[in-house]
Write an enzyme that holds these catalytic residues in place. Structure first.
Site, PDB file in Angstrom:
ATOM      1  N   HIS A  70       0.811  -1.232   0.000  1.00  0.00           N
ATOM      2  CA  HIS A  70       0.000   0.000   0.000  1.00  0.00           C
ATOM      3  C   HIS A  70       0.844   1.282   0.000  1.00  0.00           C
ATOM      4  CE1 HIS A  70       0.216   0.248   4.396  1.00  0.00           C
ATOM      5  NE2 HIS A  70      -0.702  -0.644   4.626  1.00  0.00           N
ATOM      6  N   HIS A  95      -6.188  -8.526  14.294  1.00  0.00           N
ATOM      7  CA  HIS A  95      -6.219  -7.283  13.517  1.00  0.00           C
ATOM      8  C   HIS A  95      -6.970  -7.531  12.216  1.00  0.00           C
ATOM      9  CE1 HIS A  95      -4.996  -3.651  11.620  1.00  0.00           C
ATOM     10  NE2 HIS A  95      -3.831  -4.023  11.139  1.00  0.00           N
ATOM     11  N   GLU A 143      -6.966  -5.834   9.337  1.00  0.00           N
ATOM     12  CA  GLU A 143      -6.404  -5.489   8.024  1.00  0.00           C
ATOM     13  C   GLU A 143      -6.207  -6.758   7.186  1.00  0.00           C
ATOM     14  OE1 GLU A 143      -3.041  -2.786   8.061  1.00  0.00           O
ATOM     15  OE2 GLU A 143      -3.482  -2.177   5.997  1.00  0.00           O
ATOM     16  N   ASP A 170      -4.217  -8.070   5.140  1.00  0.00           N
ATOM     17  CA  ASP A 170      -3.020  -8.914   5.044  1.00  0.00           C
ATOM     18  C   ASP A 170      -3.049 -10.013   6.113  1.00  0.00           C
ATOM     19  OD1 ASP A 170      -2.743  -6.657   6.713  1.00  0.00           O
ATOM     20  OD2 ASP A 170      -0.560  -6.743   6.673  1.00  0.00           O
ATOM     21  N   HIS A 201      -1.921  -1.523  14.957  1.00  0.00           N
ATOM     22  CA  HIS A 201      -1.868  -0.475  13.982  1.00  0.00           C
ATOM     23  C   HIS A 201      -3.208   0.204  13.697  1.00  0.00           C
ATOM     24  CE1 HIS A 201      -1.830  -0.265   9.280  1.00  0.00           C
ATOM     25  NE2 HIS A 201      -1.521   0.909   9.728  1.00  0.00           N
ATOM     26  N   ASP A 209       0.930  -6.638  14.146  1.00  0.00           N
ATOM     27  CA  ASP A 209       1.810  -5.718  13.421  1.00  0.00           C
ATOM     28  C   ASP A 209       2.984  -5.197  14.264  1.00  0.00           C
ATOM     29  OD1 ASP A 209       0.672  -5.701  10.900  1.00  0.00           O
ATOM     30  OD2 ASP A 209      -0.651  -4.012  11.297  1.00  0.00           O
ATOM     31  N   TYR A 252       9.542  -0.089   9.085  1.00  0.00           N
ATOM     32  CA  TYR A 252       8.176  -0.508   9.388  1.00  0.00           C
ATOM     33  C   TYR A 252       7.546   0.456  10.390  1.00  0.00           C
ATOM     34  CZ  TYR A 252       4.374  -3.723  10.352  1.00  0.00           C
ATOM     35  OH  TYR A 252       3.136  -4.289  10.477  1.00  0.00           O
ATOM     36  N   HIS A 277       4.619  -9.969  10.729  1.00  0.00           N
ATOM     37  CA  HIS A 277       5.466  -9.777   9.541  1.00  0.00           C
ATOM     38  C   HIS A 277       6.920 -10.012   9.927  1.00  0.00           C
ATOM     39  CE1 HIS A 277       2.217  -7.870   7.266  1.00  0.00           C
ATOM     40  NE2 HIS A 277       2.003  -7.085   8.279  1.00  0.00           N
TER      41      HIS A 277
HETATM   42 FE1  FEO Z   1      -2.017  -3.373   9.782  1.00  0.00          FE
HETATM   43 FE2  FEO Z   1       0.011  -6.003   8.712  1.00  0.00          FE
HETATM   44  O1  FEO Z   1      -1.565  -4.952   8.850  1.00  0.00           O
END
Ligand code: FEO
Length: 393
Positions: A27, A81, A83, A85, A147, A166, A194, A225
């Site tokens: 993104h 979370h 999001e 991903d 996040h 995250d 990050y 991640h």
């Molecule tokens: Fe806020 Fe890795 O997503």
């Protein structure tokens, strides 16, 4: 598809994530090293999966889960979370395990319902709630804005394991799963990038999250991640604490773009003055550097100098785009200086100063705005201002 292996990170806790080797733009954030989406499978009386992977890596995750258990046997799916991903594989997974309970925060449930339009078995947990899954009791702590508003961490005291989604992540694709298998310099760079691009606006919330996890007995932090922290936990927590307090290094960053070379010349002359004063400086041309890399240097640098010529009575679009990104990420406690050049008009420097003023940066010296080509005296003045800024720093 080749059967992929799960990686046991603690007895009966497995990494079953996906590796996104090819992604170079997340993104708008440049991910030169790719990334991973980490999901964790806990094999207990109630089989529990913590987070999933981006939708196109569903098969990879299922292959790894199948290495340990039949995916149909998953009873709990923790969604730390919303999001995509991390939630993107929920629909397909819940087709395989339709009776599984989706455990998430209040905002998490709202977000997942809104996004996927599915009436799954949701169980909403508040901060401090626990879930007995057999030999383990999982604890949930909400960390809003690290996040998103829905974000929470899952903690397993039996394993001394923190699954913070995250937080503490890095965009690194690798077959190495642990921090001690990669160089600290790379980890620090990617964790900083990050933080700068994802978490920087939320320093106060990061401080709260750090306080919330401080009392926990942890010997492994497994983010969503990149690699899992087991050998450098105190180092990365210390970095987070510094970043959350907007502490930066005594160095200067010059960010600029140029049309006909004057603003560029100014950047290099000011840099000479800074260097003469003993300050390390980095020059970043917006034409050749990605804004997500420049933001990492913003995180690290106390003194930020911004240069743009005036175009169409305003800021050059590359600088305008960078400032939009900068404003959103809200770096604090910086010293700022603005310079630029013009043929007529000359509005860019004032507009830039207004934006960094809104960020409450310290602006000790008035901008320098040069008409056409600098003469010898003006060159000398640019070096002098570099020197003065270096001394001020
Ligand atoms: Fe806020 Fe890795 O997503």
């Amino acid at each position: 598809m080749i059967n992929l292996k799960a990686v046991e990170i603690k007895p009966n806790v497995f990494w079953v994530g996906g590796i996104d080797w090819d992604i170079r733009n997340f993104h708008g954030y440049s991910t030169q090293r790719g990334t991973t989406y980490n999901a964790y499978l806990i094999k207990d009386r109630k089989i529990t999966l913590v987070d999933t992977v981006k939708h196109y890596l569903f098969d990879e995750m299922i292959s790894r889960i199948s290495d340990v258990v039949d995916p149909k046997k998953i009873e709990n799916i923790v969604s730390n979370h919303v999001e995509m991903d991390h939630s993107g594989s929920l629909p397909k997974l819940l087709e395989m395990a339709p009776d599984a309970t989706v455990i998430t925060s209040t905002r998490g449930e709202k977000g997942l319902r809104r996004h996927f339009k599915k009436d799954w078995n949701f169980k909403v947990v508040q901060s401090g709630d626990t879930l007995d899954i057999g030999n383990r009791t999982l604890h949930f702590v909400h960390i809003p804005m690290v996040h998103w508003p829905d974000s929470m961490v899952t903690y397993s005291p039996n394993d001394k394991l923190l699954l913070p989604n995250d937080a503490f992540g890095q965009h690194i694709a690798s077959s190495e799963r642990f921090d001690d298998e990669l160089d600290w310099g790379i980890l620090r760079e990617e964790a900083a990038k990050y933080y700068a691009n994802i978490v920087m606006p939320f320093g106060d919330q990061v401080k709260k999250a750090l306080s919330a996890i401080k009392p926990l007995d942890i010997d492994m932090i497994a983010p969503s991640h990149g690699v899992i922290w087991r050998s450098n936990i105190s180092k990365i927590v210390e970095e987070y604490s510094k970043w959350a307090n907007y502490e930066s290094k005594k160095k200067a960053l010059i960010v600029y773009d140029s049309m006909w070379g004057t603003t560029e010349r100014m950047a290099y002359e000011i840099a000479k003055g800074l260097t003469e004063s003993g300050i390390n400086v980095k020059i970043s041309n917006l034409k050749t550097n990605h804004i997500s890399d420049i933001i990492t240097d913003v995180l690290d640098s106390k003194l930020i100098l911004l240069g743009s010529p005036t175009l169409n009575n305003g800021i050059l679009p590359t600088m305008g785009g960078f400032l939009t990104y900068l404003k959103g990420l809200r770096p604090k406690k910086k010293i700022g200086f603005v310079f630029g050049s013009y043929g007529w008009g000359g509005q860019a420097v004032g507009e830039i100063e207004k934006i960094i003023g809104e960020l409450s940066w310290d602006i000790p010296y008035e901008n320098i705005n040069l008409n056409y080509i600098p003469d010898e005296q003006e060159i000398l003045n640019l070096r002098k201002i570099g020197n003065k800024l270096g001394k001020y720093l």
